[in-house]
Design an enzyme around this catalytic site. Structure first.
Site, short mmCIF file in Angstrom:
data_model
loop_
_atom_site.label_atom_id
_atom_site.label_comp_id
_atom_site.label_asym_id
_atom_site.label_seq_id
_atom_site.Cartn_x
_atom_site.Cartn_y
_atom_site.Cartn_z
N ASP A 7 0.87 -1.17 0.00
CA ASP A 7 0.00 0.00 0.00
C ASP A 7 0.91 1.23 0.00
OD1 ASP A 7 -2.42 1.49 0.26
OD2 ASP A 7 -1.94 1.78 2.37
N ASP A 41 -8.16 -1.47 3.24
CA ASP A 41 -7.22 -2.57 3.02
C ASP A 41 -7.67 -3.88 3.68
OD1 ASP A 41 -5.32 -0.92 1.64
OD2 ASP A 41 -4.74 -0.10 3.59
N ASP A 79 -2.91 -0.14 6.04
CA ASP A 79 -3.23 0.41 7.36
C ASP A 79 -4.64 0.98 7.44
OD1 ASP A 79 -2.95 2.59 5.74
OD2 ASP A 79 -1.48 3.64 6.99
#
Length: 803
Positions: free
Chosen positions: A300, A544, A540
């Site tokens: 990410d 996600d 985070d």
């Protein structure tokens, strides 16, 4: 709006009570960790524990309590497993509490602070810079910029005005507002995503799958073999009930590798403790192994490659001006509005402090940033006006080309702002006069300093890197390139992937995915799984969670959402992604050393099962439980722990079970062969049971020491000392403590014959081991055996070969 503020009185106490009674309260919004009882039950109620407990009860009824020594291994394994997981649960719960802030609400015309879980429908909340939105709501008054990156992955702030919706899990980046709660509990935006993660994530571990398979097969074999051995020993050999029981339970216990289960738990617990000291919280110890086997890492952008902070990348003054002039002006504007400093203002101040902006400009009036105006400014003590913001709002569309020309050297990832002087501001903070450009400043997400080194590490280890983000794909691609992600220019806008076929094709073509929805993140992970990949995922945010749940190993930041932390196996407590190579290194040490040590345990499991089958035909079974405990300690227990804790940074290769069997089968075959010869010769020569038992124990220990030597090559000082110590321990146990271990004194001729037998057994083992090692690479028999064993349980993705 100001004149309406006194009218915002909020709900009355009776209205709040009515809503609470109706259940319209903000409960159950996050993924919950397992309770301590659930953790204990997971580790306690297993087939492994059930078999051992049943054997303990049988031995207890015989009154031979010393033969129950194996229960210490079972208890230790249970304690380690429960302690490790409860420790991880408590740390995650503490992180959740630490990151949860109270929210200010208007009730009965007054402000009060309450926990987010106490909010009810129609509550009026006051939120300002830095606050996280605790429930879905609608803006009543105020203009703000909102950071929705934890929900959408899009890091560009979103403007909100009266009537705009705010989603739970987002943050107020600048400004302040009053908002009315519209959805609570499970109806909230973030809670709906979290609801799909509310289950215990299955452990995907090749080692765990192997242990389950061995225990399951051993359990299926021990019932018929145990019954057959007991019947043959008790009813046809004339032994006592106690002797037949001890002999049978010894064989049965040998088929279940208690020590291997304990060793695995201990090694992984040590690994998680070491990582914990470095700020890495491992919630599921077996994931250390999974991460070491990962061949695809999905990253990410926000919080992983970037730190979540902003930094000044460029300052370009207009001709006739200097960089120092531009810095002093934007520093003055930022300092004037420091009480409401967002990430952009913090970056400007940090740059000014680092580069020196001369004597601070004295300010008499501050103009705060507004999402409607999209600029901020100030008026100095001597009456000069300065403004900074988006060019189209400060200069107007007609003068945009002036800013574009000045920003030609800026990167695509930078957000551009113009710094201008002006005639001042009117009562409504509108710019007066025609702004004159002083310079332009480029702001970008701060790429972690350690990101390039971390990326390089994974590249060198053959791990393929993918970047999946909700941000603009061009921005993500540029940041990925700075971080050192290979083929970062192969990007795709996931908004165009409107069919499963397009998404599947993009998995092969692209390495960077932008504007990805939470559902698409999960679909991308699934697509990689269909290609035989072992996938790790970092993230985070709430957006996600779905992908983190599907990944073989998931990693989150402590500063992220509680939902992401709870569903992840690994939490980086200090939010530093550079710890990932340390996690991989611990995994490699654990797996490689466990593979070496596990061969010692499987030797006993295999030869015990074969010996039990033989002894149904040629009784009696030559060992009792206390003798098996001695063999397990000298040949297996102590050596395996010493070898398993050595440094080891080799790449993990091959199938765990295949690697173990290739080392253990030659020793098992040699031991079984010579124990069979001893049983036959012992019966023919009329030897006592005690003598046969002693000879069999000597053969097993000597071949076991030979196996320790073979897997310890090349010998180090530690390994040599281990061999000497185990040989000495065996000699002492069989002499000084022979009565305790039921070791018989052998006549001279039998002793000499035993020595010859032991030597021949070792030679046979070494020959078999050498031949097996040469042919193990293309052995169809071994491959078939591994496949049959693994078919006994679900094989995790990490164990499946690539397609």
């Amino acid at each position: 709006m100001q004149e309406n503020q006194p009218e915002l009185t909020g709900l009355t106490s009776s209205e709040v009570e009515a809503r609470v009674a109706d259940g319209r309260i903000n409960h159950d919004t996050d993924v919950k960790t397992k309770s301590t009882w659930q953790i204990f039950a997971t580790h306690a109620f297993t087939l492994f524990n059930a078999v051992n407990l049943a054997m303990a009860v049988v031995i207890f009824l015989t009154g031979q309590y010393r033969n129950m020594l194996f229960l210490t291994i079972v208890a230790a394994n249970l304690f380690i497993g429960v302690f490790q997981e409860v420790r991880a649960k408590n740390m995650v719960d503490k992180l959740t509490i630490m990151t949860q802030k109270e929210v200010t609400v208007l009730r009965d015309g007054a402000e009060s602070s309450i926990a987010p879980s106490e909010l009810v429908i129609d509550d009026l909340m006051r939120l300002s810079h830095g606050d996280q939105v605790p429930a879905d709501c609608e803006v009543v008054s105020g203009n703000v910029y909102c950071d929705e990156s934890l929900l959408t992955g899009e890091s560009v702030p979103v403007a909100k005005k009266p009537g705009s919706p705010l989603y739970s899990g987002s943050f107020i980046e600048s400004g302040s507002l009053v908002a009315r709660v519209t959805k609570v509990g499970k109806d909230g935006f973030a809670a709906k995503i979290n609801a799909e993660a509310k289950y215990v994530k299955a452990v995907k571990s090749e080692i765990l799958a192997t242990l389950k398979a061995i225990i399951r097969i051993g359990t299926m074999l021990l019932v018929p073999l145990g019954i057959g051995l007991f019947v043959r020993t008790y009813f046809t050999e004339g032994t006592t009930l106690v002797e037949a029981t001890l002999s049978t339970t010894s064989a049965v216990l040998g088929m279940i590798p208690q020590g291997l289960v304990l060793l695995t738990s201990s090694v992984l617990a040590i690994a998680t403790t070491r990582l914990g000291m470095k700020g890495v919280l491992v919630q599921q110890s077996y994931c250390v192994e999974t991460l070491a086997r990962v061949d695809t890492l999905c990253l990410d952008k926000t919080g992983t490659i970037t730190s979540g902070e902003m930094e000044v990348a460029h300052v370009e003054p207009v001709k006739g001006s200097t960089e120092a002039d531009a810095v002093s002006v934007f520093a003055a504007i930022a300092r004037a509005n420091v009480s409401d400093a967002n990430e952009t203002a913090k970056a400007l101040l940090a740059y000014a402090d680092a580069n020196g902006d001369g004597a601070p400009i004295q300010v008499s009036r501050a103009v705060a940033f507004s999402s409607a105006r999209k600029y901020s400014g100030c008026v100095t003590a001597d009456g000069r006006g300065f403004v900074m913001g988006a060019a189209q709002f400060v200069l107007g569309e007609a003068r945009m080309s002036e800013a574009d020309a000045l920003c030609e050297g800026f990167d695509a990832i930078e957000r551009r702002m113009v710094i201008c002087s002006c005639g001042g501001f009117d009562a409504s903070d509108a710019i007066q006069g025609s702004p004159s450009i002083i310079g332009c400043v480029g702001i970008r997400d701060k790429v972690r300093e350690t990101a390039p080194q971390t990326m390089q590490y994974f590249i060198e280890q053959g791990v393929e890197l993918r970047v999946i983000s909700g941000d603009d794909p061009r921005t993500v691609s540029a940041i990925a390139k700075i971080a050192g992600v290979p083929d970062a220019d192969r990007y795709v806008d996931a908004a165009t992937l409107d069919t499963p076929e397009k998404l599947d094709a993009a998995v092969d073509a692209a390495r960077v995915f932008g504007r990805v929805t939470p559902q698409q993140k999960r679909e991308l992970v699934d697509a990689l799984h269909r290609r035989g990949r072992t996938v790790a995922m970092t993230g985070d945010g709430v957006n996600d969670v779905l992908a983190l749940r599907e990944a073989d190993c998931s990693v989150s930041m402590a500063s992220g959402s509680a939902a992401a932390r709870n569903v992840s196996e690994i939490v980086l407590a200090d939010n530093d992604f550079s710890h990932m190579p340390e996690v991989v290194a611990e995994g490699r040490r654990s797996i490689n050393n466990l593979q070496r040590s596990a061969s010692l345990f499987l030797v006993k499991t295999v030869f015990t099962a074969l010996l039990a089958l033989i002894c149904i035909v040629i009784p009696p079974y030559p060992f009792i439980p206390i003798q098996m405990s001695l063999i397990s300690t000298i040949v297996i227990g102590v050596p395996s722990f010493v070898l398993a804790l050595e440094p080891n940074h080799e790449l993990v290769s091959g199938n765990f079970l295949a690697n173990v069997l290739s080392k253990s089968l030659p020793a098992s075959a040699s031991i079984t062969l010579f124990l069979l010869l001893e049983l036959v010769l012992g019966r023919l020569l009329g030897h006592e049971f005690a003598e046969i038992s002693t000879v069999c124990m000597f053969i097993t220990i000597v071949v076991g020491l030979a196996l320790i030597y073979r897997i310890s090559v090349p010998l180090t000082k530690l390994r040599f000392a281990l061999l000497v110590a185990m040989g000495a321990a065996a000699a002492i146990a069989c002499t000084a403590f022979r009565d305790f271990f039921t070791v018989a004194w052998l006549p001279l001729d039998v002793f000499i014959a035993t020595a010859i037998f032991c030597a021949l057994a070792v030679v046979t083992f070494l020959i078999l081991a050498a031949r097996f090692e040469r042919k193990a690479g293309d052995s169809r028999v071994l491959a078939a055996l591994v496949e049959r064993i693994e078919s006994g349980v679900e094989v995790p993705r990490a164990a499946r070969p690539r397609s």
